[in-house]
Design an enzyme around this catalytic site. Structure first.
Site: not given
Length: 272
Positions: A49, A60
């Site tokens: 990824e 995040e």
């Protein structure tokens, strides 16, 4: 056949669990990214990824937020990320690469152009954190035209009705978000995670890979006992940046962590 499907078939045939590391393109500096990608494959990654830097990464935690800030300080944008994939593909034509990020940079790039360029570069799919499948019809049609897979998120709170919708639109596998909150969150509660995961697994036509909160080889192995695979991001980025700031080798540090996770997962995977 898409590289993702080929990899999943191979893992199933060998009774192995998927291990997928996440890194942010351009962090801690752009010249390292392609070498990192190769190092992670050597260390046991099945799928990579690669994060597209974005200034407002809402899902995040602080570790990946800072990674994106460092990448943006080097002016890393979509074209740069795609060029990194191209460089990687010069010597690795098999490992799937998933571009992970947020819709805004891709929208600015242009959906059709992005999909065309991503596939030409050698990317296999995307995970767009802020694009739920219910709102992805236009993007999905463009992705399908170019052969780019859409990897969607699901979580403990995903309803049966929504899982049914995701089943109709997803490709490859699903990213199972193990925790409420942001990436790098603490305190995985394994019995609860297992019960919730198995509920979603029973509703899914695709493999479910667990991400968020996996920090150690022991934790990765515990999750892999019941899951189809694990995704590690923040813990890996911590290793990379700590080594870099200490003037040590980020390739060695990241490789050591991922190798230990691979070994721990394989030790239990052969018994499942």
């Amino acid at each position: 056949m898409n590289r993702i499907d080929k990899t999943l078939e191979k893992l199933k045939a060998n009774r192995k669990k998927m291990l997928s590391p996440y890194i942010t393109a351009g962090d801690p500096y752009p010249e390292l990214t392609v070498s990192l990608m190769h190092q992670l494959v050597k260390s046991g990654a099945d799928v990579l990824e690669l994060g597209i830097p974005f200034s407002d990464p809402m899902a995040e935690g602080p570790v990946i937020q800072r990674a994106m800030e460092r990448a943006l300080a080097h002016s890393i944008h979509c074209d740069d990320v795609l060029n990194m994939v191209r460089q990687f593909r010069k010597t690795d034509t098999e490992t799937p690469v998933i571009l992970m990020g947020y819709l805004n940079p891709i929208e600015q790039y242009g959906y059709d152009l992005f999909a065309q360029q991503a596939v030409e570069a050698g990317a296999d799919g995307t995970i767009l954190v802020d694009l739920p499948p219910e709102e992805a019809d236009g993007v999905s049609r463009v992705w399908q035209k170019h052969g780019l897979y859409s990897i969607y998120l699901c979580s403990p709170t995903t309803s049966a009705e929504r899982m049914n919708f995701i089943n109709q639109h997803a490709n490859g596998y699903l990213y199972y978000v193990s925790l409420k909150g942001v990436t790098g969150s603490d305190a995985l509660k394994l019995p609860e995670l297992k019960a919730q995961y198995l509920q979603r697994k029973a509703q899914s036509k695709l493999p479910l890979m667990v991400g968020f909160g996996i920090k150690t080889p022991e934790m990765a192995a515990q999750v892999a006992e019941f899951a189809d695979g694990v995704i590690v991001g923040a813990a890996l980025i911590n290793e990379i940046i700590e080594a870099y700031e200490a003037k040590k080798d980020p390739l060695q540090a990241s490789g050591a962590l991922l190798s230990s996770m691979r070994q721990a997962i394989d030790n239990i995977g052969s018994m499942v």
